[in-house]
Design an enzyme around this catalytic site. Structure first.
Site, short mmCIF file in Angstrom:
data_model
loop_
_atom_site.label_atom_id
_atom_site.label_comp_id
_atom_site.label_asym_id
_atom_site.label_seq_id
_atom_site.Cartn_x
_atom_site.Cartn_y
_atom_site.Cartn_z
N SER A 208 -37.60 16.47 118.88
CA SER A 208 -38.85 16.72 118.39
C SER A 208 -39.44 18.00 118.53
O SER A 208 -38.77 19.11 118.40
CB SER A 208 -39.97 15.70 118.91
OG SER A 208 -41.03 15.48 118.07
N ASP A 439 -37.17 9.74 108.89
CA ASP A 439 -38.21 10.15 109.98
C ASP A 439 -39.44 10.31 109.41
O ASP A 439 -39.63 11.28 108.44
CB ASP A 439 -37.56 11.51 110.49
CG ASP A 439 -38.33 11.54 111.95
OD1 ASP A 439 -39.57 11.22 111.98
OD2 ASP A 439 -37.81 12.06 112.80
N HIS A 467 -37.59 8.06 114.87
CA HIS A 467 -37.92 9.57 115.52
C HIS A 467 -36.96 9.79 116.53
O HIS A 467 -37.33 9.32 117.71
CB HIS A 467 -39.48 9.57 115.41
CG HIS A 467 -39.76 11.16 116.07
ND1 HIS A 467 -39.24 12.46 115.48
CD2 HIS A 467 -40.48 11.67 117.12
CE1 HIS A 467 -39.72 13.40 115.80
NE2 HIS A 467 -40.21 12.89 117.06
#
Length: 508
Positions: A208, A439, A467
């Site tokens: 991320s 995602d 994710h």
């Protein structure tokens, strides 16, 4: 990016021009790392026999002999000293996530690969044990209203964000520290850790926001990268606010998938027998909550919070049942029935009332507001811009448009301008990239854009709604074996895949 701020914020084309010059300035040397016992609160590190220490680095890397701050670092030495590859750092995302124990947490996914590295954890500057920065105590929140409106909820959020920015800069010496909260500075701190450990290069895994941090490191320090793995990254030609807005479309698609799953289990959840019926149930719940917040467990949940809860669950395909249970509970509560919150909703409510939420919010805001551009920044200064975007989004994105277009945090009211622009990516450093094709947090096309910028990269795509791709099995989720093999083979010392890969679609 953006896992932590999601619960608290309301977490490229090939360039023709040259990339910005890096400033790999560092103190000479960056100071010794003196190791000792890890803090008792870091139970996992203590149990693993890790050692912890502080590294002194400049507050302002352009003034290496000026004021300094401390970076908290942990180390677990490689078990296989005969085949030791070097050091492996990581970052869990956020931005603002504490990372002191994060690399240790990768061991179940790394398996035997972990034995070949010194596992190095660190808290980014101003987070956790690294010269922590807080915004002081917030005033007691006003009791939730019995009646409200979308405009009133929006104005309440603007007032809270304005007050938070003022409080942050008035607290302690934050006005001096906050201008130096940036992703580029965190990358420089990472390189100082490498130098202090006497290593010529470092290896890294980031997910991320941590993936974007890894890409920034490749741009600033291309010759100091050994093995770089980035999981769930974003488009480096966008800003944080644009990234939030772009998430609306894939989130709605994820909700469509969930609605179809829930319709197949209509007898259990009673939310509708077809996907459109389930979607209509969710929309009625939100429409009611925009007028009368839903009473649950002694509090009232307005539409903004319900949307936030929906987002948290819809991101992972394994959470479909948890989302269905949560919507069932909220619908019953909105209908005036006496409900006992399901465990997942109870956990959300507990977090909202916990001390961790303040730390999470501060950590996210520090970097989202402090960066001058990608991987954060880009906040419109006029609050009416956010309102217009919210309203315009409702037709195509009725559930998540009002949420993602309202993710301003306190950034429009931040008191100082960023010291540097965002980082433009254009290099040929070898990088292994991972991305879920569905995602709903950082859309797939953003990873494709970064892939084009990282000309030495290979992309492993997974056809899942998630994710994060690597190590899902170790997290109790459906694993993506071909992605795990690619990462572990690369970190073990093997080459990058000869070409981009798409992992076979997994089963539920």
């Amino acid at each position: 990016m953006r896992a932590l701020p999601l619960l608290t914020a309301g977490l490229v084309l090939l360039v023709a021009q040259p990339a910005q010059a890096s400033r790999p300035v560092q103190a000479s040397p960056p100071g010794p790392l003196r190791w000792g016992a890890c803090p008792a609160a870091q139970k996992d590190l203590v149990a693993a026999g890790a050692e912890c220490g502080d590294l002194t680095v400049p507050l302002d890397w352009s003034v290496p002999d000026g004021r300094t701050i401390r970076i908290a670092v942990s180390r677990i030495k490689a078990k296989d000293r005969a085949h030791r590859r070097g050091i492996l750092l990581s970052n869990p995302g956020g931005p603002g996530g504490s990372g002191l124990a994060n690399t240790l947490g990768l061991r179940p996914a790394l398996r035997d690969v972990a034995d070949h590295y010194d596992l190095i954890g660190f808290d980014p500057r101003f987070i956790g044990g690294s010269t922590p920065l807080g915004c002081g105590p917030a005033p007691a929140p006003a009791p939730p209203r019995e009646r409200t409106s979308p405009r009133r909820d929006f104005e309440d959020g603007v007032a809270r964000n304005r007050a938070t920015a003022a409080r942050c800069f008035a607290h302690g010496d934050n006005a001096v520290l906050l201008p130096h909260a940036s992703t580029r500075n965190v990358a420089r701190d990472m390189d100082a850790i490498r130098a202090a450990l006497g290593e010529r290069k470092l290896s890294y895994y980031g997910v991320s926001y941590g993936a974007d941090l890894g890409a920034v490191y490749t741009q600033l320090f291309p010759d100091r990268v050994d093995r770089m793995v980035v999981d769930s990254s974003t488009d480096p030609d966008t800003t944080q606010y644009e990234l939030f807005r772009r998430a609306g479309k894939p989130l709605e698609s994820g909700l469509d998938e969930w609605a179809a799953w829930t319709a197949r289990h209509a007898g259990t959840y009673r939310l509708g027998r077809t996907a459109p019926e389930v979607r209509a149930t969710v929309q009625r719940l939100l429409d009611r909550a925009e007028r009368r917040p839903v009473p649950v467990a002694g509090t009232r949940l307005g539409a903004p919070l319900i949307r936030l809860f929906l987002r948290q669950f819809v991101q992972q395909q394994e959470d479909d049942a948890a989302l269905a249970r949560t919507v069932r509970t909220l619908v019953d509560a909105a209908d005036g029935r006496k409900v006992r919150p399901n465990p997942e909703l109870t956990g959300m409510l507990a977090f909202l009332n916990s001390p961790e939420i303040a730390a999470s919010f501060t950590g996210g805001a520090v970097f989202m507001c402090g960066d001058g551009g990608w991987p954060a920044g880009g906040w419109p200064g006029e609050t009416e811009t956010y309102w217009r975007n919210i309203q315009h989004s409702r037709a195509a994105q009725p559930v998540f448009g009002p949420l993602v277009n309202d993710m301003m945090a306190p950034c429009p009211f931040w008191k100082t301008a960023p010291r540097e622009p965002g980082t433009r990516i254009a290099n040929s450093v070898p990088v292994l990239m991972l991305q879920a094709m569905r995602d709903g947090n950082v859309p797939y096309d953003g990873a494709l854009a970064l892939h084009r910028k990282l000309k030495g990269s290979r992309l492993v795509s997974a056809d899942i709604r998630s994710h994060g791709v690597y190590g899902r099995g170790a997290q109790g989720r459906t694993s993506v074996p071909c992605a795990d093999r690619a990462v572990n083979g690369y970190l073990r010392g093997g080459p990058l895949p000869a070409q981009d890969l798409t992992c076979p679609k997994g089963t539920r």
